[in-house]
Design an enzyme around this catalytic site. Structure first.
Site, PDB file in Angstrom:
ATOM      1  N   HIS A  58       5.691  12.737  -0.852  1.00  0.00           N
ATOM      2  CA  HIS A  58       6.124  11.771  -1.152  1.00  0.00           C
ATOM      3  C   HIS A  58       7.764  11.645  -0.513  1.00  0.00           C
ATOM      4  O   HIS A  58       8.710  11.385  -0.921  1.00  0.00           O
ATOM      5  CB  HIS A  58       5.933  10.853  -2.144  1.00  0.00           C
ATOM      6  CG  HIS A  58       4.972  10.518  -2.986  1.00  0.00           C
ATOM      7  ND1 HIS A  58       3.763   9.208  -2.561  1.00  0.00           N
ATOM      8  CD2 HIS A  58       4.033  11.171  -3.426  1.00  0.00           C
ATOM      9  CE1 HIS A  58       3.177   8.940  -2.912  1.00  0.00           C
ATOM     10  NE2 HIS A  58       3.211  10.519  -3.369  1.00  0.00           N
ATOM     11  N   GLU A 101       9.201   9.474   0.975  1.00  0.00           N
ATOM     12  CA  GLU A 101      10.019   7.913   0.721  1.00  0.00           C
ATOM     13  C   GLU A 101      10.840   8.510  -0.282  1.00  0.00           C
ATOM     14  O   GLU A 101      12.106   7.166  -0.355  1.00  0.00           O
ATOM     15  CB  GLU A 101       9.041   7.137   0.587  1.00  0.00           C
ATOM     16  CG  GLU A 101       8.600   6.816  -0.893  1.00  0.00           C
ATOM     17  CD  GLU A 101       6.967   7.503  -0.201  1.00  0.00           C
ATOM     18  OE1 GLU A 101       6.600   8.525   0.357  1.00  0.00           O
ATOM     19  OE2 GLU A 101       6.261   7.124  -1.600  1.00  0.00           O
ATOM     20  N   CYS A 130       0.059  10.810   1.341  1.00  0.00           N
ATOM     21  CA  CYS A 130      -0.283  11.345   0.017  1.00  0.00           C
ATOM     22  C   CYS A 130      -1.922  10.940  -0.075  1.00  0.00           C
ATOM     23  O   CYS A 130      -2.980  12.155   1.029  1.00  0.00           O
ATOM     24  CB  CYS A 130       0.124  11.109  -1.372  1.00  0.00           C
ATOM     25  SG  CYS A 130      -0.339  11.601  -3.143  1.00  0.00           S
TER      26      CYS A 130
HETATM   27  N1  GLN Z   1      -4.799  10.023  -5.666  1.00  0.00           N
HETATM   28  C1  GLN Z   1      -5.122  10.982  -5.116  1.00  0.00           C
HETATM   29  C2  GLN Z   1      -4.380  11.667  -6.050  1.00  0.00           C
HETATM   30  O1  GLN Z   1      -4.170  11.610  -7.084  1.00  0.00           O
HETATM   31  C3  GLN Z   1      -3.232  10.300  -4.186  1.00  0.00           C
HETATM   32  C4  GLN Z   1      -2.525   9.785  -5.253  1.00  0.00           C
HETATM   33  C5  GLN Z   1      -0.824   9.552  -4.220  1.00  0.00           C
HETATM   34  O2  GLN Z   1      -1.169   9.162  -3.268  1.00  0.00           O
HETATM   35  N2  GLN Z   1      -0.290   9.458  -5.296  1.00  0.00           N
HETATM   36  O3  GLN Z   1      -4.355  13.200  -5.151  1.00  0.00           O
END
Ligand code: GLN
Length: 552
Positions: A507, A509, A381
């Site tokens: 994500h 994970e 992310c």
């Molecule tokens: N801040 C980034 C976004 O909003 C990444 C978000 C995250 O890592 N969950 O796209």
């Protein structure tokens, strides 16, 4: 008709109610029962999505896009029970529903009160999980008995036994039995007080699970039983675990908790089968290999902020018979001390998700280190977004490349707001959330890891790779190896000229289990093992050359 188990906690917070609830769910599943799990959090936020990880730890995301408490992560890792937004309620969410009803006029003529309206809403939330295809609903009440904000939940679960019959409900209370070194004995008084509070509310626990550092003596257990009005065999010891949280179910089995629950709830269950789980624990306790992976983030000091990431690394280690030593690195330390120093000796780098500017430069430095030194890297992310910025600045030679999250007016916005986000004003629950499909490029590292061309992963973000830069990046050796099925959203990137450098917008994970490691984490650990062997071989060659030179 489904049976109900209510799990409460006393004495102190962080006793591991979530883990214990998950372990109970797992044991019942392994006895052939169909289980659902649910958590009630007494705070006023509608969900944890807007909270800082320092306040709350990780925000765990479900397939349906619900942003939930991290205990739901334990539920998913220990059981196969389906989870949805109905599995996590906060006081805020309960009140929101009530206030909306009140505005619609559904309580017309009445005074809306905690009892019965709030308690009814809580009971409805419990009941909705008790569908025909479910044998046992486990409802965990967050917080500690005695907290003012937890009272409506306790009152609701007290009433629940009257509604469905006491024979269909079981109250399990998790408590602490501290060992006082100076006195040389375990103390039962905090447990007595905690149970007293519960009984004042009208809840008599059926089973007490006692967290202890040392074995609970028979005498202490008998004393607890007598003072707390529970059967002696229902005072169960849960000692601190030496190797892994995945030992918890086994220690509960050793104390016959599954049998007790089955008996007390009159459940028809098959014999317990956890041989695979026992084998898995053997691999945790006696690994054949070891690697060190740096997790470079900005909430490193909070040990639950990257909970699922740490767990997923462990799972990959279990699958590969490897102990994964996680070096938790504060991104700002990389900024101050330099990547060479802070990351020396590591075999792999992982940059997890996150928000905001703090620590960004350190994450980018860590990624540069991984890219240049050919160290295996997984970006998640914000980790992908940082990898994009690093590549833009250092390889594509766009020194002022950035994400518009960090600098709205940068010259090269290589990461920018998702189109759908441009008109959003409310911050709660409005990110791109939940499970989305992703199509992978055949032959890519991501494809090799997953072994499939179509995958589904969970998301939580507002920003994305800016498609205007795709060609330029490709020309410099970055492969977009996964996109949304329409090809518009970049989901996975990787480097051609690197042993294993993969970053994902999702994500992964959240979909890893101890018995089923996530393919990307597994591939990262595998590549890190290879890197470690290479380093060993290089060091050996250097030593041999040095001694040859000394001999000559
Ligand atoms: N801040 C980034 C976004 O909003 C990444 C978000 C995250 O890592 N969950 O796209």
């Amino acid at each position: 008709m489904a049976k109900h188990i209510f799990v409460t906690g006393g004495v102190v917070s962080s006793l591991g109610k979530g883990l214990t609830s998950a372990a109970i769910g797992m044991l019942l599943e392994r006895r052939g029962l169909r289980v659902r799990l649910q958590k009630f959090d007494p705070y006023l936020n509608v969900d944890p999505g807007t909270m800082n990880p320092y306040q709350h730890g990780e925000v765990y995301v479900l397939d349906d896009g619900a942003e939930t408490d991290l205990d739901l992560g334990h539920y998913e890792r220990f059981t196969n029970a389906p989870l949805s937004r109905e599995c996590n309620y906060t006081t805020g969410k309960i009140y929101q529903a009530i206030i909306e009803k009140e505005r619609r006029g559904e309580y017309l003529g009445k005074t809306v009160q905690v009892i019965p309206h709030v308690t009814d809403e809580i009971k409805a939330a419990i009941r909705q999980l008790a569908t025909d295809d479910v044998d046992v609903v486990i409802s965990e009440i967050g917080g500690t008995v005695g907290d003012i904000e937890g009272l409506p939940f306790l009152e609701a679960i007290r009433q629940f036994a009257l509604d469905v019959g006491k024979q269909n409900c079981l109250y399990i209370h998790l408590t602490l039995v501290p060992y006082l070194k100076a006195a040389g004995e375990a103390k039962t008084k905090p447990t007595q007080h905690s149970v007293e509070r519960l009984r004042q509310i009208g809840i008599q626990p059926d089973i007490l699970i006692c967290r202890t550092e040392r074995p609970l003596g028979q005498e202490e257990a008998a004393k607890i039983a007598l003072f707390c009005n529970v059967e002696p065999r229902a005072v169960i010891e849960e000692r601190d675990k030496e190797f892994s949280i995945y030992e918890v179910p086994l220690s509960l089995v050793d104390h016959h908790l599954d049998e007790l629950i089955v008996e007390k709830l009159h459940l028809r269950a098959k014999p317990l089968d956890i041989s695979d789980w026992r084998q898995m624990l053997q691999r945790i306790i006696h690994p054949a290999h070891e690697v060190t992976i740096a997790v470079v983030g900005k909430y490193i000091r909070h040990h639950d902020a990257y909970k699922s990431v740490y767990e997923a690394l462990d799972h990959a280690g279990i699958a590969l018979n490897t102990r994964v030593v996680i070096r938790k690195v504060e991104a700002e330390e990389v900024e101050q001390e330099g990547a060479d120093k802070v990351l020396s000796g590591i075999d792999g780098v992982l940059v997890p998700g996150g928000f905001g500017y703090r620590g960004l430069a350190g994450k980018i430095e860590a990624i540069r280190f991984a890219r240049e030194r050919q160290v295996p890297f997984l970006g998640i992310c914000l980790g992908l977004q940082c990898a994009v910025i690093e590549f833009a600045r250092n390889v594509v030679h766009l020194p002022d490349a950035n994400s518009t999250e960090m600098d709205a007016n940068c010259r090269h916005p290589v990461v920018c707001l998702l189109d759908e986000q441009s008109n959003i004003t409310h911050l709660g629950g409005t990110m791109r959330l939940g499970s989305y499909p992703c199509v992978l490029v055949a032959g890519s590292k991501a494809h090799q890891a997953y072994g499939s061309l179509l995958v589904h992963e969970r998301h939580r973000h507002r920003y994305e790779f800016n498609n205007q830069y795709r060609q330029q990046f490709a020309a410099h050796g970055m492969l977009v190896s996964g996109t949304s099925p329409d090809g518009r959203l970049v989901e996975v990137i990787e480097l051609r000229d690197h042993p294993w450098f993969v970053a994902v917008q999702c994500h992964p994970e959240f979909q890893s289990k101890p018995t089923k490691a996530h393919p990307l984490f597994r591939a990262l650990v595998q590549a890190s093992l290879v890197k470690r062997e290479q380093k060993k071989a290089e060091a050996g060659r250097a030593r041999a050359a040095a001694s040859a030179a000394a001999g000559a």
